[in-house]
Scaffold this motif. Structure first.
Motif, PDB file in Angstrom:
ATOM      1  N   PHE A  43      39.364  32.461 -24.023  1.00 34.21           N
ATOM      2  CA  PHE A  43      40.753  32.909 -23.901  1.00 34.21           C
ATOM      3  C   PHE A  43      40.894  33.915 -22.756  1.00 34.21           C
ATOM      4  O   PHE A  43      41.860  33.862 -21.990  1.00 34.21           O
ATOM      5  CB  PHE A  43      41.246  33.521 -25.206  1.00 34.21           C
ATOM      6  N   ALA A  44      39.939  34.835 -22.643  1.00 35.07           N
ATOM      7  CA  ALA A  44      40.002  35.828 -21.561  1.00 35.07           C
ATOM      8  C   ALA A  44      39.915  35.148 -20.197  1.00 35.07           C
ATOM      9  O   ALA A  44      40.669  35.482 -19.280  1.00 35.07           O
ATOM     10  CB  ALA A  44      38.878  36.851 -21.720  1.00 35.07           C
ATOM     11  N   LEU A  45      39.019  34.186 -20.073  1.00 36.03           N
ATOM     12  CA  LEU A  45      38.889  33.468 -18.802  1.00 36.03           C
ATOM     13  C   LEU A  45      40.145  32.681 -18.476  1.00 36.03           C
ATOM     14  O   LEU A  45      40.502  32.533 -17.306  1.00 36.03           O
ATOM     15  CB  LEU A  45      37.674  32.536 -18.825  1.00 36.03           C
ATOM     16  N   LEU A  75      42.259  35.478 -16.996  1.00 35.69           N
ATOM     17  CA  LEU A  75      41.720  36.186 -15.832  1.00 35.69           C
ATOM     18  C   LEU A  75      41.344  35.265 -14.674  1.00 35.69           C
ATOM     19  O   LEU A  75      41.268  35.704 -13.541  1.00 35.69           O
ATOM     20  CB  LEU A  75      40.483  36.998 -16.240  1.00 35.69           C
ATOM     21  N   GLY A  76      41.061  34.008 -14.971  1.00 44.64           N
ATOM     22  CA  GLY A  76      40.581  33.100 -13.930  1.00 44.64           C
ATOM     23  C   GLY A  76      39.123  33.393 -13.610  1.00 44.64           C
ATOM     24  O   GLY A  76      38.387  33.909 -14.446  1.00 44.64           O
ATOM     25  N   LYS A  77      38.712  33.105 -12.399  1.00 44.14           N
ATOM     26  CA  LYS A  77      37.335  33.340 -11.976  1.00 44.14           C
ATOM     27  C   LYS A  77      37.099  34.839 -11.852  1.00 44.14           C
ATOM     28  O   LYS A  77      37.839  35.531 -11.152  1.00 44.14           O
ATOM     29  CB  LYS A  77      37.082  32.648 -10.629  1.00 44.14           C
ATOM     30  N   GLU A  85      33.598  44.142 -20.051  1.00 43.25           N
ATOM     31  CA  GLU A  85      34.441  45.335 -19.984  1.00 43.25           C
ATOM     32  C   GLU A  85      35.812  45.066 -20.599  1.00 43.25           C
ATOM     33  O   GLU A  85      36.315  45.874 -21.385  1.00 43.25           O
ATOM     34  CB  GLU A  85      34.615  45.777 -18.528  1.00 43.25           C
ATOM     35  N   ALA A  86      36.407  43.948 -20.241  1.00 49.18           N
ATOM     36  CA  ALA A  86      37.747  43.624 -20.731  1.00 49.18           C
ATOM     37  C   ALA A  86      37.771  43.420 -22.244  1.00 49.18           C
ATOM     38  O   ALA A  86      38.734  43.809 -22.912  1.00 49.18           O
ATOM     39  CB  ALA A  86      38.279  42.374 -20.027  1.00 49.18           C
TER      40      ALA A  86
END
Length: 110
Positions: free
Chosen positions: A19-21, A24-26, A34-35
């Motif tokens: 989900f974070a990717l 955030l993308g690459k 960290e996120a």
């Protein structure tokens, strides 16, 4: 949520990374930790498992960057409705009394 993810062959941490990717993308692998406030070893281990499933790809740079593959993007799109359904059921279980403190905390964090 754990039972819901069994059919997809991933864990909660892996879903969170996916989900974070998707947002955030690459990004450098370290930035994911960290996120999401995850230990470096947790991120590394889960990224390796996600790579094996061809859900993410990682560069070979000194500070590797990771991103979703097309298969990873498709899985995220498939997971979102399931995740929303589970979250809705949790909200129903908590009721207004249980969600009020969460909403208050959310406002403080903004």
């Amino acid at each position: 949520m754990r039972n819901c993810l069994k059919e997809f062959g991933i864990t909660e941490n892996q879903m969170t990374i996916l989900f974070a990717l998707s947002k955030l993308g690459k990004v450098e692998q370290g930035k994911i930790g960290e996120a999401l406030v995850l230990e470096r070893s947790t991120v590394s281990r889960n990224v390796k498992l996600l790579e094996k499933q061809k859900l993410v790809r990682k560069t070979t740079a000194y500070r590797p960057e990771i991103e979703l593959t097309n298969k990873g993007i498709a899985l995220v799109n498939e997971l979102i409705p399931h995740w929303e359904k589970v979250m809705d059921s949790y909200i129903d279980l908590l009721g207004d009394y249980g969600t009020a403190p969460l909403e208050k905390l959310e406002q403080r964090l903004k």
